[in-house]
Design a protein around this motif. Sequence first.
Motif, PDB file in Angstrom:
ATOM      1  N   TYR A  60       0.836  -1.208   0.000  1.00  0.00           N
ATOM      2  CA  TYR A  60       0.000   0.000   0.000  1.00  0.00           C
ATOM      3  C   TYR A  60       0.870   1.256   0.000  1.00  0.00           C
ATOM      4  O   TYR A  60       0.641   2.185  -0.783  1.00  0.00           O
ATOM      5  N   LEU A  61       1.871   1.290   0.867  1.00  0.00           N
ATOM      6  CA  LEU A  61       2.745   2.464   0.954  1.00  0.00           C
ATOM      7  C   LEU A  61       3.507   2.681  -0.345  1.00  0.00           C
ATOM      8  O   LEU A  61       3.646   3.818  -0.813  1.00  0.00           O
ATOM      9  N   GLU A  62       3.972   1.602  -0.947  1.00  0.00           N
ATOM     10  CA  GLU A  62       4.673   1.725  -2.228  1.00  0.00           C
ATOM     11  C   GLU A  62       3.719   2.211  -3.327  1.00  0.00           C
ATOM     12  O   GLU A  62       4.103   3.011  -4.175  1.00  0.00           O
ATOM     13  N   ALA A  63       2.476   1.743  -3.283  1.00  0.00           N
ATOM     14  CA  ALA A  63       1.487   2.177  -4.275  1.00  0.00           C
ATOM     15  C   ALA A  63       1.162   3.653  -4.104  1.00  0.00           C
ATOM     16  O   ALA A  63       1.013   4.385  -5.102  1.00  0.00           O
ATOM     17  N   ARG A  64       1.053   4.121  -2.862  1.00  0.00           N
ATOM     18  CA  ARG A  64       0.794   5.551  -2.619  1.00  0.00           C
ATOM     19  C   ARG A  64       1.955   6.392  -3.152  1.00  0.00           C
ATOM     20  O   ARG A  64       1.757   7.449  -3.740  1.00  0.00           O
ATOM     21  N   HIS A  65       3.179   5.917  -2.925  1.00  0.00           N
ATOM     22  CA  HIS A  65       4.365   6.624  -3.408  1.00  0.00           C
ATOM     23  C   HIS A  65       4.355   6.681  -4.943  1.00  0.00           C
ATOM     24  O   HIS A  65       4.551   7.753  -5.524  1.00  0.00           O
ATOM     25  N   ALA A  66       4.103   5.549  -5.573  1.00  0.00           N
ATOM     26  CA  ALA A  66       4.063   5.498  -7.041  1.00  0.00           C
ATOM     27  C   ALA A  66       2.956   6.389  -7.585  1.00  0.00           C
ATOM     28  O   ALA A  66       3.124   7.047  -8.620  1.00  0.00           O
ATOM     29  N   GLU A  67       1.835   6.423  -6.907  1.00  0.00           N
ATOM     30  CA  GLU A  67       0.708   7.262  -7.319  1.00  0.00           C
ATOM     31  C   GLU A  67       1.124   8.740  -7.323  1.00  0.00           C
ATOM     32  O   GLU A  67       0.852   9.470  -8.271  1.00  0.00           O
ATOM     33  N   TRP A  68       1.806   9.175  -6.253  1.00  0.00           N
ATOM     34  CA  TRP A  68       2.239  10.570  -6.198  1.00  0.00           C
ATOM     35  C   TRP A  68       3.291  10.854  -7.271  1.00  0.00           C
ATOM     36  O   TRP A  68       3.233  11.897  -7.932  1.00  0.00           O
ATOM     37  N   LEU A  69       4.239   9.938  -7.456  1.00  0.00           N
ATOM     38  CA  LEU A  69       5.264  10.152  -8.476  1.00  0.00           C
ATOM     39  C   LEU A  69       4.643  10.299  -9.867  1.00  0.00           C
ATOM     40  O   LEU A  69       5.088  11.132 -10.661  1.00  0.00           O
ATOM     41  N   ALA A  70       3.614   9.533 -10.149  1.00  0.00           N
ATOM     42  CA  ALA A  70       2.932   9.637 -11.445  1.00  0.00           C
ATOM     43  C   ALA A  70       2.265  11.008 -11.589  1.00  0.00           C
ATOM     44  O   ALA A  70       2.313  11.618 -12.665  1.00  0.00           O
ATOM     45  N   ASN A 112      -0.395   9.823   7.234  1.00  0.00           N
ATOM     46  CA  ASN A 112      -1.444   9.226   8.067  1.00  0.00           C
ATOM     47  C   ASN A 112      -1.058   7.806   8.470  1.00  0.00           C
ATOM     48  O   ASN A 112      -1.227   7.403   9.616  1.00  0.00           O
ATOM     49  N   ALA A 113      -0.535   7.051   7.508  1.00  0.00           N
ATOM     50  CA  ALA A 113      -0.116   5.677   7.799  1.00  0.00           C
ATOM     51  C   ALA A 113       1.054   5.664   8.768  1.00  0.00           C
ATOM     52  O   ALA A 113       1.072   4.884   9.734  1.00  0.00           O
ATOM     53  N   ALA A 114       2.043   6.525   8.538  1.00  0.00           N
ATOM     54  CA  ALA A 114       3.223   6.569   9.403  1.00  0.00           C
ATOM     55  C   ALA A 114       2.835   6.869  10.844  1.00  0.00           C
ATOM     56  O   ALA A 114       3.437   6.323  11.782  1.00  0.00           O
ATOM     57  N   ALA A 115       1.825   7.714  11.042  1.00  0.00           N
ATOM     58  CA  ALA A 115       1.385   8.059  12.396  1.00  0.00           C
ATOM     59  C   ALA A 115       0.856   6.851  13.146  1.00  0.00           C
ATOM     60  O   ALA A 115       0.887   6.815  14.375  1.00  0.00           O
ATOM     61  N   GLU A 116       0.394   5.840  12.420  1.00  0.00           N
ATOM     62  CA  GLU A 116      -0.153   4.640  13.056  1.00  0.00           C
ATOM     63  C   GLU A 116       0.892   3.560  13.318  1.00  0.00           C
ATOM     64  O   GLU A 116       0.632   2.629  14.071  1.00  0.00           O
ATOM     65  N   LEU A 117       2.022   3.674  12.660  1.00  0.00           N
ATOM     66  CA  LEU A 117       3.037   2.626  12.755  1.00  0.00           C
ATOM     67  C   LEU A 117       4.015   2.930  13.880  1.00  0.00           C
ATOM     68  O   LEU A 117       4.331   4.087  14.161  1.00  0.00           O
ATOM     69  N   GLU A 118       4.518   1.879  14.496  1.00  0.00           N
ATOM     70  CA  GLU A 118       5.463   2.036  15.595  1.00  0.00           C
ATOM     71  C   GLU A 118       6.798   2.563  15.091  1.00  0.00           C
ATOM     72  O   GLU A 118       7.177   2.318  13.940  1.00  0.00           O
ATOM     73  N   GLY A 120      10.437   2.613  14.195  1.00  0.00           N
ATOM     74  CA  GLY A 120      11.256   1.495  13.737  1.00  0.00           C
ATOM     75  C   GLY A 120      10.564   0.583  12.740  1.00  0.00           C
ATOM     76  O   GLY A 120      11.205  -0.284  12.148  1.00  0.00           O
ATOM     77  N   ASP A 121       9.259   0.746  12.543  1.00  0.00           N
ATOM     78  CA  ASP A 121       8.526  -0.079  11.575  1.00  0.00           C
ATOM     79  C   ASP A 121       9.046   0.217  10.167  1.00  0.00           C
ATOM     80  O   ASP A 121       9.334   1.371   9.834  1.00  0.00           O
ATOM     81  N   ILE A 122       9.157  -0.813   9.340  1.00  0.00           N
ATOM     82  CA  ILE A 122       9.669  -0.605   7.984  1.00  0.00           C
ATOM     83  C   ILE A 122       8.744   0.297   7.157  1.00  0.00           C
ATOM     84  O   ILE A 122       9.193   0.967   6.245  1.00  0.00           O
ATOM     85  N   GLY A 123       7.479   0.331   7.498  1.00  0.00           N
ATOM     86  CA  GLY A 123       6.548   1.213   6.806  1.00  0.00           C
ATOM     87  C   GLY A 123       6.888   2.677   7.035  1.00  0.00           C
ATOM     88  O   GLY A 123       6.778   3.505   6.126  1.00  0.00           O
ATOM     89  N   ARG A 124       7.314   3.012   8.242  1.00  0.00           N
ATOM     90  CA  ARG A 124       7.728   4.394   8.521  1.00  0.00           C
ATOM     91  C   ARG A 124       8.958   4.751   7.691  1.00  0.00           C
ATOM     92  O   ARG A 124       9.091   5.870   7.214  1.00  0.00           O
ATOM     93  N   ALA A 125       9.847   3.786   7.515  1.00  0.00           N
ATOM     94  CA  ALA A 125      11.038   4.020   6.685  1.00  0.00           C
ATOM     95  C   ALA A 125      10.632   4.271   5.237  1.00  0.00           C
ATOM     96  O   ALA A 125      11.217   5.118   4.550  1.00  0.00           O
TER      97      ALA A 125
END
Length: 195
Positions: A60-70, A112-118, A120-125
């Motif tokens: 999901y995070l990668e898709a959001r990133h790709a969406e913005w880049l497009a 929004n997603a990063a705010a929910e992740l702990e 050190g979570d790879i999603g925050r990275a």
Amino acid sequence: MSETPPKRPAYDRLMQAAMVLFYNHGINGTGIDAIVERAGVAKKSLYNNFTSKADLVSHYLEARHAEWLALYDARAASAKTPQARILAVFDAYQDHAEFAYERGFRGCGLLNAAAELEAGDIGRAAVRRHKEEVESILAKQLTELFHDAPERAAPLAAHIAFLLEGAMARAGLEGNSARVLAARAMADDMLKALT
């Protein structure tokens, strides 16, 4: 007699469901059952495509990133100058804010997603990498703009990135892109004054 269109593959349907539900309800507020139900697939399909909910979140995070880049690439394609390509970053965020979200605009889906992740979570990275890439895009264009003084690019890119992030936070709270437009105008004025 019309034929029924073929169904999209389960992966695409699951990703589309996750994109909508994670944005609407948050990652923690969205269960696997809700994603599977919205996608119209069996739970087994989810685990055939993703190893876990965390893996789905990563996609999901990668898709959001790709969406913005497009969105940025589309805006930058018609920008003729470095200054216009800098402002295209704001335009891409405005496009994101103006998207027809099911329950309205809630701000940057990645933050929004990063705010929910702990911590050190790879999603925050992954979110940090996105924000760093946006700042890198700004720095590259500023380097072109200030080719006689490239040392000005990095600090100014950070400044513009902070302006953009603040605008997105306020835009999310207000549910529209007015703050992004205001920040774009500020950035435009600043760039005109500096060049």
